[in-house]
Design a protein around this motif. Sequence first.
Motif, mmCIF file in Angstrom:
data_model
loop_
_atom_site.group_PDB
_atom_site.id
_atom_site.type_symbol
_atom_site.label_atom_id
_atom_site.label_comp_id
_atom_site.label_asym_id
_atom_site.label_seq_id
_atom_site.Cartn_x
_atom_site.Cartn_y
_atom_site.Cartn_z
ATOM 1 N N LEU A 178 -6.728 -3.243 -12.967
ATOM 2 C CA LEU A 178 -6.404 -2.465 -12.354
ATOM 3 C C LEU A 178 -6.898 -2.198 -11.183
ATOM 4 C CD1 LEU A 178 -3.829 -0.038 -14.219
ATOM 5 C CD2 LEU A 178 -3.413 -2.122 -13.756
ATOM 6 N N SER A 179 -7.804 -2.517 -11.159
ATOM 7 C CA SER A 179 -8.895 -1.684 -9.519
ATOM 8 C C SER A 179 -8.556 -2.669 -8.732
ATOM 9 C CB SER A 179 -10.329 -1.733 -10.095
ATOM 10 O OG SER A 179 -11.001 -1.138 -11.215
ATOM 11 N N PHE A 180 -8.930 -2.616 -7.596
ATOM 12 C CA PHE A 180 -8.493 -3.677 -6.370
ATOM 13 C C PHE A 180 -9.229 -3.480 -5.582
ATOM 14 C CE2 PHE A 180 -4.772 -0.669 -7.039
ATOM 15 C CZ PHE A 180 -3.283 -1.736 -6.975
ATOM 16 N N SER A 181 -9.355 -5.411 -5.222
ATOM 17 C CA SER A 181 -10.626 -5.866 -4.372
ATOM 18 C C SER A 181 -10.387 -6.591 -3.153
ATOM 19 C CB SER A 181 -12.031 -5.877 -5.484
ATOM 20 O OG SER A 181 -12.770 -7.165 -4.277
ATOM 21 N N PHE A 182 -10.427 -5.830 -1.690
ATOM 22 C CA PHE A 182 -10.006 -6.581 -0.850
ATOM 23 C C PHE A 182 -10.575 -7.331 -0.119
ATOM 24 C CE2 PHE A 182 -6.810 -3.043 -1.850
ATOM 25 C CZ PHE A 182 -5.287 -4.111 -1.967
ATOM 26 N N SER A 183 -12.396 -6.962 -0.098
ATOM 27 C CA SER A 183 -13.007 -7.452 0.786
ATOM 28 C C SER A 183 -13.555 -9.390 0.517
ATOM 29 C CB SER A 183 -14.505 -6.734 1.177
ATOM 30 O OG SER A 183 -15.034 -7.153 -0.725
ATOM 31 N N GLY A 184 -12.633 -9.462 -0.306
ATOM 32 C CA GLY A 184 -12.945 -11.086 -0.387
ATOM 33 C C GLY A 184 -12.490 -12.083 0.303
ATOM 34 N N VAL B 15 -0.232 -5.714 -4.970
ATOM 35 C CA VAL B 15 0.461 -4.721 -5.543
ATOM 36 C C VAL B 15 0.888 -4.483 -6.235
ATOM 37 C CG1 VAL B 15 1.095 -2.321 -4.954
ATOM 38 C CG2 VAL B 15 -0.375 -3.046 -3.347
ATOM 39 N N ILE B 16 1.767 -6.119 -6.266
ATOM 40 C CA ILE B 16 2.605 -5.864 -6.935
ATOM 41 C C ILE B 16 1.817 -5.890 -8.353
ATOM 42 C CG2 ILE B 16 4.819 -7.807 -7.639
ATOM 43 C CD1 ILE B 16 5.653 -5.518 -5.253
ATOM 44 N N GLU B 17 0.832 -7.297 -8.577
ATOM 45 C CA GLU B 17 0.916 -7.713 -9.541
ATOM 46 C C GLU B 17 0.517 -6.205 -10.795
ATOM 47 O OE1 GLU B 17 -2.966 -8.288 -11.721
ATOM 48 O OE2 GLU B 17 -3.322 -8.768 -10.196
ATOM 49 N N LYS B 18 -0.721 -5.436 -10.173
ATOM 50 C CA LYS B 18 -0.718 -3.999 -11.479
ATOM 51 C C LYS B 18 0.758 -3.567 -11.521
ATOM 52 C CE LYS B 18 -4.877 -4.409 -9.319
ATOM 53 N NZ LYS B 18 -5.099 -5.688 -8.453
ATOM 54 N N LEU B 19 1.429 -3.382 -11.291
ATOM 55 C CA LEU B 19 3.035 -2.529 -10.535
ATOM 56 C C LEU B 19 3.645 -3.161 -12.428
ATOM 57 C CD1 LEU B 19 4.622 -1.787 -7.597
ATOM 58 C CD2 LEU B 19 3.567 -0.482 -9.290
ATOM 59 N N THR B 20 3.495 -5.045 -12.202
ATOM 60 C CA THR B 20 3.592 -5.624 -13.495
ATOM 61 C C THR B 20 3.268 -5.711 -14.440
ATOM 62 O OG1 THR B 20 4.665 -7.356 -11.215
ATOM 63 C CG2 THR B 20 4.747 -8.116 -13.214
ATOM 64 N N ARG B 21 1.883 -5.281 -14.490
ATOM 65 C CA ARG B 21 0.701 -5.569 -15.128
ATOM 66 C C ARG B 21 1.336 -4.356 -16.314
ATOM 67 N NH1 ARG B 21 -4.385 -6.949 -17.126
ATOM 68 N NH2 ARG B 21 -4.433 -8.972 -15.801
ATOM 69 N N ILE B 22 2.068 -2.664 -15.717
ATOM 70 C CA ILE B 22 1.421 -1.804 -16.817
ATOM 71 C C ILE B 22 3.335 -1.378 -16.723
ATOM 72 C CG2 ILE B 22 -0.413 -0.267 -15.481
ATOM 73 C CD1 ILE B 22 1.277 0.420 -13.978
ATOM 74 N N LYS B 23 3.675 -2.294 -16.732
ATOM 75 C CA LYS B 23 5.299 -2.540 -16.673
ATOM 76 C C LYS B 23 5.735 -0.973 -16.767
ATOM 77 C CE LYS B 23 5.152 -4.868 -21.008
ATOM 78 N NZ LYS B 23 3.824 -5.679 -21.089
ATOM 79 N N ALA B 24 6.201 -1.065 -14.600
ATOM 80 C CA ALA B 24 6.128 0.186 -14.385
ATOM 81 C C ALA B 24 7.613 0.960 -14.314
ATOM 82 C CB ALA B 24 5.635 1.077 -13.081
ATOM 83 N N THR B 25 8.574 1.817 -14.617
ATOM 84 C CA THR B 25 10.498 1.696 -14.345
ATOM 85 C C THR B 25 10.190 2.551 -13.449
ATOM 86 O OG1 THR B 25 9.992 3.317 -16.421
ATOM 87 C CG2 THR B 25 9.902 1.334 -17.269
ATOM 88 N N THR B 26 9.064 4.125 -13.323
ATOM 89 C CA THR B 26 9.500 4.330 -12.309
ATOM 90 C C THR B 26 8.611 5.164 -10.985
ATOM 91 O OG1 THR B 26 10.991 6.304 -12.716
ATOM 92 C CG2 THR B 26 10.077 7.209 -11.481
ATOM 93 N N CYS B 27 8.425 4.419 -9.699
ATOM 94 C CA CYS B 27 7.852 4.765 -9.157
ATOM 95 C C CYS B 27 7.512 5.003 -7.339
ATOM 96 C CB CYS B 27 6.764 2.864 -9.350
ATOM 97 S SG CYS B 27 5.257 2.226 -8.069
ATOM 98 N N TYR B 28 7.408 6.109 -7.196
ATOM 99 C CA TYR B 28 6.933 6.494 -5.564
ATOM 100 C C TYR B 28 5.374 6.063 -5.623
ATOM 101 C CZ TYR B 28 9.333 9.621 -8.166
ATOM 102 O OH TYR B 28 10.505 10.863 -9.045
ATOM 103 N N LEU B 29 5.109 5.105 -3.852
ATOM 104 C CA LEU B 29 5.182 4.924 -3.319
ATOM 105 C C LEU B 29 4.415 5.452 -2.186
ATOM 106 C CD1 LEU B 29 6.331 2.250 -4.014
ATOM 107 C CD2 LEU B 29 4.197 1.259 -3.651
ATOM 108 N N GLY B 30 3.302 5.981 -1.405
ATOM 109 C CA GLY B 30 2.916 6.576 -0.124
ATOM 110 C C GLY B 30 1.409 5.664 0.380
ATOM 111 N N GLY B 31 1.677 6.802 1.664
ATOM 112 C CA GLY B 31 0.105 6.072 2.598
ATOM 113 C C GLY B 31 0.882 5.004 3.545
#
Length: 323
Positions: free
Chosen positions: A206-212, A244-260
């Motif tokens: 569930l960690s992100f990495s964008f430098s690569g 982002v989508i991959e993480k939401l799918t992995r944790i089987k989120a059903t309700t989600c709030y996104l900000g920023g």
Amino acid sequence: MIILGIETTCDETSVAVVENGDKILSHVTCSQEQLHAIYGGVVPELASRRHLELIDPTVLQALQDAHLSFKDIEAIAVAHGPGLIGSLLVGINYAQGLALGLNKPLIGINHIEAHLYAAMMGNPKVFPAVGVVVSGGHTSIIEIEEIGKYQLLGQTIDDAIGEAFDKVAKMLSLPYPGGPEIERLALNGDPYRFAFHAGRVKDFPLSFSFSGLKTQVLYTLRDHPGAKIEDIAASFQRAAIDAVIEKLTRIKATTCYLGGGVTRNNYLRARVHALGISCYFPEPSLCLDNGAMIAGLAYYKRNTPQRISLKPQTRVPFFSAYA
Ligand code: KG4
Ligand code: ZN
């Protein structure tokens, strides 16, 4: 309860008056975008000086727009971090002075927690839920038990997602801030022309990495000088949002709030909606840094006001600070 909220963590001087956490009575945001654009990014010293000039007129304008005077304000809220030290000092000192002078409680608000709250403002508040913060400085996925009670599930180990948008935009010689520019170009590009992908962190799915991902764009520009820049923008955007989508799918989120700030991105919104889950995004005026999310969240923190003394904090993770 009527709260005046002040946001000066980075390059936006923003003040709002909000009633009971959801009802925005006024909202005034002075963006410094033009001031910093020629430098290709925020210059901290210039930002704090501009905040100093703008803070007083912005507060007065917010009061006037709400048809209220200082005596009607029941508490002062201010974002006390994370952010740029000089910018934070301006907002915090102003808020402290105001609270002291008016003899009103002062409520310190975590800027990142407020970004998450922006997605709840004016929306149903259904918990437990998953929270995702995608901004210029942060990328986190969080379990929300209730407002104020969180558990960090994952965050970026290097760049924030918005920062990656801005840096890739710079590589493509696009103006600052780069996020909206990439989105605009991507509309005419093929998101699968280049097989870009964000990093995976071993043992921390569930960690992100964008430098690569940034480096992939850099090498593509070097090795394919004739590549269509729209295809590069679209493929980069697709890869960043895939993460982002991959993480939401992995944790089987059903309700989600996104900000920023990156929640301004319509491709992100479409991809999250396509998951078929209950998802909540901030109103457009609440995506970027703003005073309304500060005043709104403060309603839920009203029983823990700081008696005047607040310190600016350049780094302050809200999930441990408020757990
Ligand atoms: O939340 P925010 O105002 O500032 C922080 O607290 O970091 O987010 C600013 C970030 C910038 O990196 C900007 O490029 C990004 O949000 N952004 C976007 C879009 N609009 C703003 N990124 C992608 N697509 C957009 N439309
Ligand atoms: Zn922000």
